[in-house]
Design a protein around this motif. Structure first.
Motif, PDB file in Angstrom:
ATOM      1  N   TYR A 142      57.989  45.841  54.870  1.00 25.32           N
ATOM      2  CA  TYR A 142      57.965  45.238  53.535  1.00 25.32           C
ATOM      3  C   TYR A 142      59.238  45.532  52.753  1.00 25.32           C
ATOM      4  N   THR A 143      59.747  44.499  52.084  1.00 24.27           N
ATOM      5  CA  THR A 143      60.783  44.721  51.080  1.00 24.27           C
ATOM      6  C   THR A 143      60.098  45.190  49.801  1.00 24.27           C
ATOM      7  N   LEU A 144      60.882  45.657  48.857  1.00 25.37           N
ATOM      8  CA  LEU A 144      60.324  46.086  47.573  1.00 25.37           C
ATOM      9  C   LEU A 144      59.624  44.917  46.874  1.00 25.37           C
ATOM     10  N   GLU A 145      60.248  43.759  46.885  1.00 19.85           N
ATOM     11  CA  GLU A 145      59.654  42.605  46.214  1.00 19.85           C
ATOM     12  C   GLU A 145      58.331  42.216  46.849  1.00 19.85           C
ATOM     13  N   GLU A 146      58.265  42.265  48.167  1.00 20.85           N
ATOM     14  CA  GLU A 146      57.016  41.935  48.875  1.00 20.85           C
ATOM     15  C   GLU A 146      55.921  42.930  48.520  1.00 20.85           C
ATOM     16  N   LEU A 147      56.284  44.206  48.416  1.00 24.21           N
ATOM     17  CA  LEU A 147      55.284  45.225  48.089  1.00 24.21           C
ATOM     18  C   LEU A 147      54.833  45.097  46.633  1.00 24.21           C
ATOM     19  N   LYS A 148      55.737  44.718  45.743  1.00 25.14           N
ATOM     20  CA  LYS A 148      55.366  44.482  44.346  1.00 25.14           C
ATOM     21  C   LYS A 148      54.344  43.354  44.244  1.00 25.14           C
ATOM     22  N   ILE A 151      68.831  43.682  82.227  1.00 21.39           N
ATOM     23  CA  ILE A 151      68.453  43.492  83.634  1.00 21.39           C
ATOM     24  C   ILE A 151      67.017  42.999  83.800  1.00 21.39           C
ATOM     25  N   ASP A 152      66.084  43.536  83.044  1.00 19.56           N
ATOM     26  CA  ASP A 152      64.683  43.127  83.164  1.00 19.56           C
ATOM     27  C   ASP A 152      64.268  42.112  82.105  1.00 19.56           C
ATOM     28  N   GLY A 153      65.245  41.565  81.388  1.00 19.40           N
ATOM     29  CA  GLY A 153      64.936  40.547  80.387  1.00 19.40           C
ATOM     30  C   GLY A 153      64.417  41.143  79.080  1.00 19.40           C
ATOM     31  N   ARG A 154      64.034  40.247  78.177  1.00 11.19           N
ATOM     32  CA  ARG A 154      63.509  40.678  76.878  1.00 11.19           C
ATOM     33  C   ARG A 154      61.999  40.837  76.958  1.00 11.19           C
ATOM     34  N   VAL A 155      61.510  41.968  76.472  1.00 13.19           N
ATOM     35  CA  VAL A 155      60.059  42.189  76.398  1.00 13.19           C
ATOM     36  C   VAL A 155      59.533  41.605  75.093  1.00 13.19           C
ATOM     37  N   ARG A 156      60.150  41.995  73.977  1.00 13.33           N
ATOM     38  CA  ARG A 156      59.778  41.442  72.671  1.00 13.33           C
ATOM     39  C   ARG A 156      60.816  41.826  71.631  1.00 13.33           C
ATOM     40  N   ASN A 157      60.744  41.155  70.485  1.00 15.23           N
ATOM     41  CA  ASN A 157      61.587  41.523  69.353  1.00 15.23           C
ATOM     42  C   ASN A 157      61.036  42.766  68.663  1.00 15.23           C
ATOM     43  N   LEU A 158      61.910  43.510  68.032  1.00 17.52           N
ATOM     44  CA  LEU A 158      61.479  44.580  67.140  1.00 17.52           C
ATOM     45  C   LEU A 158      61.283  44.001  65.744  1.00 17.52           C
ATOM     46  N   THR A 159      60.305  44.501  65.040  1.00 24.23           N
ATOM     47  CA  THR A 159      60.105  44.080  63.652  1.00 24.23           C
ATOM     48  C   THR A 159      61.148  44.766  62.773  1.00 24.23           C
ATOM     49  N   THR A 160      61.232  44.314  61.536  1.00 25.66           N
ATOM     50  CA  THR A 160      62.140  44.952  60.575  1.00 25.66           C
ATOM     51  C   THR A 160      61.874  46.451  60.486  1.00 25.66           C
ATOM     52  N   GLY A 161      60.607  46.805  60.370  1.00 26.14           N
ATOM     53  CA  GLY A 161      60.235  48.212  60.241  1.00 26.14           C
ATOM     54  C   GLY A 161      60.557  49.026  61.479  1.00 26.14           C
ATOM     55  N   GLU A 162      60.430  48.411  62.659  1.00 29.64           N
ATOM     56  CA  GLU A 162      60.735  49.122  63.900  1.00 29.64           C
ATOM     57  C   GLU A 162      62.237  49.364  64.038  1.00 29.64           C
ATOM     58  N   ILE A 163      63.036  48.428  63.570  1.00 33.72           N
ATOM     59  CA  ILE A 163      64.483  48.636  63.573  1.00 33.72           C
ATOM     60  C   ILE A 163      64.836  49.781  62.617  1.00 33.72           C
ATOM     61  N   LEU A 164      64.271  49.709  61.427  1.00 34.62           N
ATOM     62  CA  LEU A 164      64.513  50.718  60.398  1.00 34.62           C
ATOM     63  C   LEU A 164      64.025  52.102  60.820  1.00 34.62           C
ATOM     64  N   SER A 165      62.887  52.143  61.492  1.00 29.76           N
ATOM     65  CA  SER A 165      62.271  53.432  61.828  1.00 29.76           C
ATOM     66  C   SER A 165      63.137  54.284  62.745  1.00 29.76           C
ATOM     67  N   GLN A 166      64.009  53.650  63.525  1.00 27.45           N
ATOM     68  CA  GLN A 166      64.903  54.427  64.392  1.00 27.45           C
ATOM     69  C   GLN A 166      65.787  55.353  63.557  1.00 27.45           C
ATOM     70  N   PHE A 204      55.254  48.346  39.609  1.00 24.62           N
ATOM     71  CA  PHE A 204      56.173  49.478  39.769  1.00 24.62           C
ATOM     72  C   PHE A 204      55.685  50.497  40.788  1.00 24.62           C
ATOM     73  N   ARG A 205      54.384  50.428  41.134  1.00 28.12           N
ATOM     74  CA  ARG A 205      53.859  51.345  42.148  1.00 28.12           C
ATOM     75  C   ARG A 205      54.546  51.132  43.507  1.00 28.12           C
ATOM     76  N   GLY A 206      54.980  49.890  43.726  1.00 26.25           N
ATOM     77  CA  GLY A 206      55.655  49.596  44.988  1.00 26.25           C
ATOM     78  C   GLY A 206      56.891  50.456  45.183  1.00 26.25           C
ATOM     79  N   LYS A 207      57.696  50.590  44.138  1.00 24.78           N
ATOM     80  CA  LYS A 207      58.913  51.391  44.233  1.00 24.78           C
ATOM     81  C   LYS A 207      58.589  52.869  44.412  1.00 24.78           C
ATOM     82  N   GLN A 208      57.527  53.327  43.734  1.00 24.45           N
ATOM     83  CA  GLN A 208      57.122  54.730  43.887  1.00 24.45           C
ATOM     84  C   GLN A 208      56.759  55.031  45.338  1.00 24.45           C
TER      85      GLN A 208
END
Length: 343
Positions: free
Chosen positions: A7-13, A121-136, A24-28
């Motif tokens: 979620y972006t801040l705007e989406e959570l708001k 070599i083994d091709g693409r299994v799936r895309n990572l979500t925004t959160g999965e990219i960020l979580s690294q 404003f709870r979203g930002k907290q």
């Protein structure tokens, strides 16, 4: 359950308002997440009724650290991370005088088929979500207890093949409420998906765009990179010029030097003529030797000669310093070798 990191801040708001809470709870809540507080019960300024709603609707999905390999040569650390669905990705932490840099993945596997890369070599299994990219980044920052100030989207996967999630990631990771990493400290590497380069240019981000070129002609490029059958070098360079005009940012061209394939003086001269006059920089990369192909890295003399010739055309050139060579730090190598040991 929704991953809060998606979620972006705007989406959570918006979610807050729709569920009878103040926006404003979203930002907290996000401020806690980016302080590595992932347990809703530990968010001290959040009411118990809201905590209950969060538990009913959200999780904070962080990958588990399966293994960490640390280079004895330069301190580079490679992280093998596992998601709840059993899929594995890799992230590489590189330490420099100017700060900590992380190379992250955008997909599990890759379908681009570049012959010098283990992740495809083994091709693409799936895309990572925004959160999965960020979580690294969040997981590695928490592990080392230090800030990461530079990000490279150059691990497993083709970022522009996962365009929507990657663009959203760029917006979140550079936002003040997020990790607040300046866009000028972010590099996105692509093999050259032309329509998406135009779309990315229109976003007018301040990131560095890196193009994996690796050849001066379409014929030679097709031998190494299947994407060359879809987009010509001319089309890629036109898209790059559009990107430069829209963003006023210098393009980086990555060139993996392969012995007796693309490392001759004639190759260097042809590349120099091709790029002369463009706002660009060439990053020469001694190819990573992997067991799945016969590619050998160029000699030091060939690399030095190549660099000198490009410089004579007025092109700025650097040769990438190899990081973590003793821990299989090239993208895709660790995941693949680990999977093989588990079979």
């Amino acid at each position: 359950m929704n991953n809060l990191l998606d979620y972006t801040l705007e989406e959570l708001k918006v979610w807050m308002k729709e569920n009878g809470e103040s926006a404003f709870r979203g930002k907290q809540i996000l401020s806690w997440i980016y302080k590595d507080i992932n347990d809703f019960d530990n968010m001290k300024n959040i009411s118990k009724p809201l905590i209950s709603k969060l538990k009913e609707n959200f999780t904070v999905n962080m990958p588990k650290i399966i293994k960490v390999y640390k280079s004895d040569i330069d301190g580079t650390e490679k992280f093998l991370l596992g998601f709840e669905d059993g899929n594995l990705i890799e992230s590489v932490l590189m330490r420099y005088k100017h700060g900590n840099s992380i190379c992250i993945s955008t997909q599990i596997g890759c379908r681009m088929g570049c012959k010098f890369c283990a992740s495809t070599i083994d091709g693409r299994v799936r895309n990572l979500t925004t959160g999965e990219i960020l979580s690294q980044i969040l997981v590695v920052q928490n592990y080392i207890k230090e800030r990461i100030s530079n990000i490279v989207l150059m691990g497993s996967g083709e970022p522009l093949d996962n365009y929507d999630n990657v663009v959203k990631f760029l917006e979140v990771v550079s936002a003040e409420y997020g990790l607040n990493v300046g866009q000028r400290h972010i590099t996105l590497s692509t093999c050259g998906i032309v329509p998406k380069i135009y779309e990315l240019a229109d976003k007018e981000f301040s990131i560095t765009l890196a193009i994996s070129l690796h050849a001066f002609s379409d014929e030679k490029r097709k031998e190494i990179m299947p994407i060359a059958n879809k987009h010509t070098i001319y089309e890629i360079l036109e898209a790059c010029r559009y990107y430069i005009n829209k963003t006023n940012r210098r393009i980086t061209f990555e060139y993996a030097l392969v012995k007796e394939i693309n490392d001759s003086k004639e190759d260097a001269k042809a590349l120099g003529k091709l790029l002369r006059g463009m706002l660009c920089h060439v990053n020469l990369i001694p190819v990573n030797e992997i067991k799945e192909n016969t590619y050998k890295r160029s000699s030091k003399k060939a690399i030095d000669d190549f660099s000198e010739i490009l410089t004579s055309f007025g092109i700025e050139v650097t040769t990438r310093r190899e990081m973590g060579s003793d821990i299989n730090a090239a993208c895709g190598q660790l995941r693949r070798s680990y999977i093989e040991t588990q079979e």
